[in-house]
Design an enzyme around this catalytic site. Structure first.
Site, PDB file in Angstrom:
ATOM      1  N   ASP A 247       0.830  -1.203   0.000  1.00 40.45           N
ATOM      2  CA  ASP A 247       0.000   0.000   0.000  1.00 40.45           C
ATOM      3  C   ASP A 247       0.874   1.267   0.000  1.00 40.45           C
ATOM      4  OD1 ASP A 247      -2.370   1.447   0.155  1.00 40.45           O
ATOM      5  OD2 ASP A 247      -3.146   0.310   1.856  1.00 40.45           O
TER       6      ASP A 247
ATOM      7  N   ASP B 191     -10.772   1.764  -3.706  1.00 36.83           N
ATOM      8  CA  ASP B 191     -11.340   1.423  -2.395  1.00 36.83           C
ATOM      9  C   ASP B 191     -12.856   1.381  -2.466  1.00 36.83           C
ATOM     10  OD1 ASP B 191      -9.080   0.956  -0.980  1.00 36.83           O
ATOM     11  OD2 ASP B 191      -9.028   2.875   0.073  1.00 36.83           O
TER      12      ASP B 191
HETATM   13  C1  DGJ Z   1      -5.938   1.698   1.877  1.00 35.98           C
HETATM   14  C2  DGJ Z   1      -6.300   0.519   1.018  1.00 35.98           C
HETATM   15  O1  DGJ Z   1      -6.746   0.967  -0.224  1.00 35.98           O
HETATM   16  C3  DGJ Z   1      -7.332  -0.320   1.726  1.00 35.98           C
HETATM   17  O2  DGJ Z   1      -7.741  -1.373   0.907  1.00 35.98           O
HETATM   18  C4  DGJ Z   1      -6.738  -0.830   3.007  1.00 35.98           C
HETATM   19  O3  DGJ Z   1      -5.682  -1.713   2.737  1.00 35.98           O
HETATM   20  C5  DGJ Z   1      -6.256   0.340   3.854  1.00 35.98           C
HETATM   21  N1  DGJ Z   1      -5.390   1.217   3.125  1.00 35.98           N
HETATM   22  C6  DGJ Z   1      -5.529  -0.155   5.077  1.00 35.98           C
HETATM   23  O4  DGJ Z   1      -5.024   0.872   5.821  1.00 35.98           O
END
Ligand code: DGJ
Length: 694
Positions: free
Chosen positions: A440, A497
């Site tokens: 991430d 997301d």
């Molecule tokens: C942002 C990501 O896009 C989510 O899917 C998740 O992994 C969160 N971060 C976790 O902090």
């Protein structure tokens, strides 16, 4: 004197021509030419000169030169180490040719600068990969270096570039061509939701399925600069490179990332297919190329930071029963990570949550027949972390900078930072059987810097060399880092997301301009979507996820019996079809009804297809218009079945559409030029049709 070089495959030719030792220009890029035409074209392509112009048109070369009084943006801006601008005049040194590739070397002796460019055409995918580099006898400061510059067709009325936001990735902008510059410059230091480095140039009248189009993608994760410029004389140029002035130190060699360029006579889809195939078959490296893409379960929207082994094991069992094959433990397992305010860079298992380490959870996941994946956000540091308390100097930017998600970025250009990250991550990967990393990156950088991106690539390369069996997903608050540079080192993107199926359907439809199914993660979210608040039926949620690399991301214990049954069935359908769909082309359909977002996934051998026709909202007209398919053999006959026809609302779909009662058999010609008449349906639903060539 004119020299020419031609790159060609069965469908296209690109002709480079250099006059009097000057840098070459792309004088033709279009459908394949007769073999003896390059030289004629080089002469015939020169445009006239009239009053108010210079006595010769400056070359729109692969690196337009200010020294030629070029009226637009030059391809190179460079200064001596003391800041004095250098304005080179490059002259021919040599050109090496290999099948499908040219390597060009030009030199300016006055300033001791050598310009290199390489263009290579892949005959299978139709993709041209172009890179440039500059070498200096003495260290210089680089402000701008464009990858080899392409002309844009005069017949384009508009361009399509891409912006977006968190939960709204791949927003397409249609911008008219006018004199002057369309400049996109991404100064966030990562690819970003806002500035995806992708440009489509449709000629007038082009659609998804027809017309001439060219397209460009810059494969770099550190932020790009795009210049689409119409010159006063009407010619147009396309420049892509790293964001300007992101090389902060003097140096003797600088290079661009790869610019991917393709063209099509079959509408936007022709370019989309080149990108999809090139990414899947040429750029990605799969640890287990023959293994099917596993159905994911990701626990983020089920538990967030609240990790408890008894709950996670129950969730894992339920997910496996639904059909999941890989369990991904998301954020919250390390340091003292109880919310997003702390612990980034403290990559040790939290003993409060996992007193016996991750072993018991991983064993349980394996017993359920799933593999195990783990979340990291390696390039970041929380001010509230042991790592920051020990090494405040590791953070990039000033100590009093504005935080993003309450965190700072690490300075990835530092070897000690990369070593720390490598050791921590390698320790986890060695201690546990982890076959997948979700990688991430949740904030923009305080300042853009090319060294940061190179540092990240180096860490990824080192980890991949040491752990070649581990797959990696590129995530950045959803789809904030999607480009072919990161995808040389990863195998999946977390596209967004937003698990809202309606938003996702639109995002993945537009993302198909770049991405194939194999890399595009898509999960069935909770009944009430966490990012939009919308409630959607399990059927549309499941089918939208089944359009790409499928997974689940809700707490599966919220599913009713009916919902679990639907999800299990759609997942089983996906597993039966995933292998051919992975190799299929995703073709966007031109729906006559703007409420319908439709695509056709056509098998590599053309023998079968699946059509997903999503109804994002109520239609303006009272009953559905026929949906035209594409890419079929006009003379062949196809049997088409509406897979989920029992979803037609009884009473409100009461006509006699053929597909409501059984399969229909039609020629490719009829399917492409009349189309399929679908039954009336509720908004926020999706029809799924299977087609087989007879
Ligand atoms: C942002 C990501 O896009 C989510 O899917 C998740 O992994 C969160 N971060 C976790 O902090």
């Amino acid at each position: 004197m004119i020299r020419t070089w031609t790159l060609e495959d069965e469908t296209q030719s690109l002709v480079l021509a250099s006059r009097d030792d000057r840098l070459p220009q792309v004088v033709y890029w279009g459908p394949r030419l007769p073999s003896d035409e390059a030289r004629t074209l080089a002469e015939a392509a020169a445009r006239d000169v009239t009053g108010g112009m210079l006595d010769r048109n400056p070359d729109l070369s692969i690196c337009p030169e200010a020294s030629q009084t070029f009226a637009g943006q030059p391809g190179l801006l460079v200064r001596a180490a003391d800041g004095t601008p250098l304005v080179p005049r490059f002259r021919y040194v040599e050109v090496r040719t290999a099948p499908g590739a040219v390597d060009l070397v030009w030199r300016d002796d006055d300033f001791g600068l050598t310009y290199h460019a390489r263009l290579a055409l892949d005959p299978q995918t139709g993709m041209i990969a172009a890179r440039a580099a500059i070498e200096a006898d003495e260290a210089v400061l680089l402000d701008w270096l464009a990858a080899p510059v392409f002309p844009a067709a005069d017949a384009c009325l508009e361009m399509i570039d891409v912006s977006g936001r968190w939960c709204g990735e791949f927003a397409l902008n249609r911008v008219p061509w006018v004199p002057g510059i369309r400049l996109r410059e991404n100064r966030t230091g990562r690819t970003g939701h806002e500035h995806l480095p992708l440009l489509y140039l449709p000629e007038a009248g082009a659609t998804n399925t027809g017309g001439c189009v060219t397209a460009f993608h810059y494969g770099w994760s550190g932020g790009h600069r795009m210049v689409a410029e119409e010159l006063p004389d009407g010619r147009r140029q396309i420049q892509f490179g790293h964001a300007g002035r992101t090389e902060t130190a003097p140096g003797r060699r600088f290079e661009t990332a790869t610019l991917y360029a393709c063209r099509s006579d079959r509408g936007l889809n022709g370019c989309a297919v080149s990108f999809q195939r090139h990414l899947r078959d040429r750029i990605l490296t799969w640890p287990k190329p023959d293994a099917p893409r596993p159905v994911h379960y990701n626990c983020w929207e089920a538990v967030y930071f609240d990790h408890a082994l008894p709950e996670l094991t129950k969730i894992a069992s339920r997910a496996a029963a639904l059909g999941a094959e890989r369990f991904v433990l998301d954020d919250g397992w390390f340091g003292r990570r109880d919310d997003d305010a702390a612990a980034l860079a403290d990559w040790t298992v939290d003993p409060r949550k996992y007193p016996d380490g991750l072993g018991p959870l991983i064993d349980h996941v394996h017993e359920e027949g799933m593999s195990f994946g783990l979340w990291f956000e390696p390039e970041m540091i929380s001010p509230d972390s042991d790592a920051y308390r020990a090494h405040p100097d590791w953070a990039l930017g000033h100590a009093d900078q504005t935080l993003g998600r309450r965190q700072m970025a690490l300075d990835m250009s530092r070897k000690d930072v990369r070593d720390h990250l490598y050791e921590r991550i390698a320790e986890i990967l060695s201690a546990y059987e982890v076959d997948y990393i979700k990688w991430d990156h949740n904030r923009v950088l305080p300042l853009p810097d090319g060294a940061q991106t190179r540092g990240t690539y180096a860490l990824l390369d080192r980890l991949r060399a040491a752990f070649p069996a581990v797959e990696i997903e590129s995530c950045a608050s959803g789809g904030g880092r999607i480009d072919f540079g990161i995808l040389e080192r990863t195998q999946r993107v977390w596209l967004s997301d937003s698990n809202d199926a309606l938003e996702r359907m639109r995002i993945q439809h537009d993302a198909a301009l770049l991405l194939p199914l194999a890399v595009t993660g898509s999960h069935v979210g909770p009944r009430r979507c966490h990012t939009s608040g919308r409630m959607l039926d399990i059927r549309v949620r499941a089918w939208v996820a089944a359009q790409r690399h499928m997974g689940f991301e809700m707490d599966p214990r919220e599913l009713t019996e009916d919902e679990a049954e639907v999800l299990t069935e759609v997942t089983a359908w996906w597993k039966r079809n995933r292998d051919w769909m992975r190799q299929a082309d995703i073709l966007r359909l031109d729906s006559a009804d703007p409420a319908i977002i439709a695509e056709e996934q056509l098998a590599a051998d053309g023998g079968r297809f699946v059509v997903f026709a999503g109804k994002a909202r109520s239609s303006d007209q009272i009953v559905p218009r026929p949906l035209r398919l594409t890419g079929l053999d006009p003379a062949a006959r196809y049997r088409v079945t509406l897979l989920n026809r029992e979803e037609a609302p009884a009473g409100l779909s009461r006509g006699a559409t053929a597909l409501s009662v059984g399969p229909v058999t039609m020629s490719g010609q009829a399917l492409m030029h009349h189309g399929l008449v679908l039954p009336w349906s509720f908004p926020e639903t999706m029809w799924v049709l299977e087609g087989a060539r007879l």
